[in-house]
Design a protein around this motif. Structure first.
Motif, PDB file in Angstrom:
ATOM      1  N   LEU A 104      41.048  21.505  36.034  1.00 48.37           N
ATOM      2  CA  LEU A 104      39.673  21.677  36.830  1.00 48.37           C
ATOM      3  C   LEU A 104      37.923  22.391  35.712  1.00 48.37           C
ATOM      4  O   LEU A 104      37.168  22.454  35.665  1.00 48.37           O
ATOM      5  CB  LEU A 104      39.940  23.303  37.865  1.00 48.37           C
ATOM      6  N   TRP A 136      39.682  20.531  44.363  1.00 48.55           N
ATOM      7  CA  TRP A 136      40.685  21.768  44.612  1.00 48.55           C
ATOM      8  C   TRP A 136      41.602  20.683  45.702  1.00 48.55           C
ATOM      9  O   TRP A 136      42.303  20.897  46.344  1.00 48.55           O
ATOM     10  CB  TRP A 136      39.557  23.147  44.976  1.00 48.55           C
ATOM     11  N   VAL A 147      44.515  25.484  49.351  1.00 48.65           N
ATOM     12  CA  VAL A 147      43.927  26.067  48.839  1.00 48.65           C
ATOM     13  C   VAL A 147      44.087  27.816  48.860  1.00 48.65           C
ATOM     14  O   VAL A 147      44.234  28.259  47.593  1.00 48.65           O
ATOM     15  CB  VAL A 147      42.430  25.550  49.113  1.00 48.65           C
ATOM     16  N   THR A 302      35.561  27.279  41.922  1.00 46.90           N
ATOM     17  CA  THR A 302      36.079  27.417  40.035  1.00 46.90           C
ATOM     18  C   THR A 302      34.553  28.195  39.902  1.00 46.90           C
ATOM     19  O   THR A 302      35.164  29.270  39.114  1.00 46.90           O
ATOM     20  CB  THR A 302      36.033  26.546  39.286  1.00 46.90           C
TER      21      THR A 302
END
Ligand SMILES: C[C@H](O)[C@H](O)[C@@H](O)[C@@H](O)C(=O)O
Ligand SMILES: [Mg+2]
Length: 395
Positions: A104, A136, A147, A302
């Motif tokens: 990611l 994600w 998550v 992120t």
């Protein structure tokens, strides 16, 4: 237990023809969210009555799907429509396809650096956010974890919410801890408009209990002198914060307004800010007490992790804007995000309906103003097969 860590073989971007969904400003006539609400366009009388009149709903919803080479599919929804779909298919896909599903940070960095010459904020960051959230979701599904677990796990059992809408009084009876109303009149509507703005808040305060907080959402419509006067006229009414009073780039104005407001009345902004450096500027210049990044617009999860850490180090709260399940999974994992926003999407703000309705299935909603997130892998939502997707550009 073996960890599944395949590569991503396909990234796809879709638009949706249905009303509503992630573009929650795209609602039928008569909905509170398109009533007379103060905006930067309120200086023009012909654009005062409806935000759709100046195009608040032009983008539409965006759906991003990321498919791993074992066939697992992660997805996310945000705003951005066709323009964001074009950016994803023609530019961003190259950094995603072939990359490890767990990569990611590297993918985000490549998407951001490669678009700096035309991006940095706005639509491009919407597109990056959509891709990041889909990744994600994919990672959660591959790891068979929600998550919030990937983010370090919840710091509390359940999440409490405040409600945004035209009827904080009804929100109070539904169990929300506070209510935020849209300001209706901008500076161009003069003293009469200011009086009406003050009266609306005064009458709402009379209808709710003393422990229920109220806030005013100004959607970038004011200037420093007006927002300062509004704040002082509302002093003593339990107004917790004045939100997004100024255009997002007016960092100087926000700093001044924060100094000007009466003690106890907080300044919030960030809904239309993007990237950790944008938020760093808000923090360095002391622009706000509460930061409100939208995880579907600010760069995705992120980037939100970094924005939140910066805010935490400055002793500031992060109460993300809207974004439904995508922000709930984050908020539950952070002490400096003690409550979340719930946008009342019922046309008269008189009942709780899923924010991104009808696009998602299993979209969680607060009950009695509270929510315990399920442990379903990824973000735990599914696309509603009744909403037809269209893929306008294919790479
Ligand atoms: C209610 C507000 O005018 C906006 O529609 C909303 O998107 C937002 O600013 C919010 O904070 O929820
Ligand atoms: Mg707002």
């Amino acid at each position: 237990m073996s960890v599944r860590n395949p590569r991503i073989r396909h990234l796809r971007a879709y638009t949706v023809d249905a009303q509503g969904g992630a573009d929650y400003h795209d609602q039928p006539a008569g909905h509170w969210i398109d009533d007379h609400i103060a905006t930067p366009m309120s200086v023009y009388p012909e654009y005062r009555q409806s935000r759709q009149s100046f195009g608040i709903d032009v983008l539409g919803s965006l759906v991003v799907e990321a498919e791993a080479d074992d066939g697992t599919v992660g997805f996310a929804v945000t705003t951005g429509g066709e323009p964001a779909a074009w950016i994803i298919e023609n530019h961003l896909a190259r950094f995603v396809e072939g990359a490890p599903a767990a990569g990611l940070e590297r993918i985000w960095d490549q998407m951001y650096r490669s678009t700096l010459f035309y991006g940095r904020k706005g639509l491009v960051l919407n597109a990056i956010s959509g891709v990041d959230l889909a990744l994600w979701d994919l990672l959660g599904k591959l790891r068979e974890q929600p998550v919030h677990a990937l983010l370090g796990g919840p710091v509390r059992e359940e999440q409490v919410f405040y409600a945004t809408g035209a009827r904080p009084d009804l929100a109070e009876s539904m169990g929300f801890i506070g209510g935020k109303m849209p300001l209706r009149h901008g500076p161009a509507e003069g003293e009469e408009g200011l009086r009406a703005n003050v009266e609306a808040m005064t009458s709402m305060r009379e209808r709710v209990g003393d422990d229920f907080f109220l806030a005013y959402d100004c959607w970038m419509s004011l200037d420093v002198p007006y927002a300062t006067r509004l704040g002082h006229r509302l002093a003593g009414q339990g107004v917790r914060w004045i939100e997004e009073a100024l255009p997002p780039d007016d960092y100087w104005g926000y700093a001044e307004l924060r100094r000007n407001l009466p003690p106890g009345m907080l300044t919030s902004t960030g809904e239309h800010e993007a990237g950790r450096l944008g938020f760093r500027l808000l923090l360095d210049m002391d622009c706000a007490d509460i930061l409100q990044p939208d995880v579907g617009w600010c760069g995705g999860l992120t980037e939100l992790v970094k924005i939140s850490a910066l805010a935490d180090a400055h002793g500031k709260l992060v109460v993300p804007h809207g974004s439904s399940v995508y922000s709930y999974h984050f908020v539950i994992t952070r002490h400096n995000s003690p409550f979340a926003e719930f946008l009342m999407m019922a046309p008269q703000a008189d009942e709780v309906v899923p924010m991104f309705s009808p696009l998602l299935l299993d979209e969680p909603v607060p009950v009695g103003g509270r929510l315990t997130l399920p442990d379903t892998p990824g973000f735990g939502v599914r696309l509603n097969p009744e909403c037809a997707l269209r893929r306008p550009f294919q790479h």
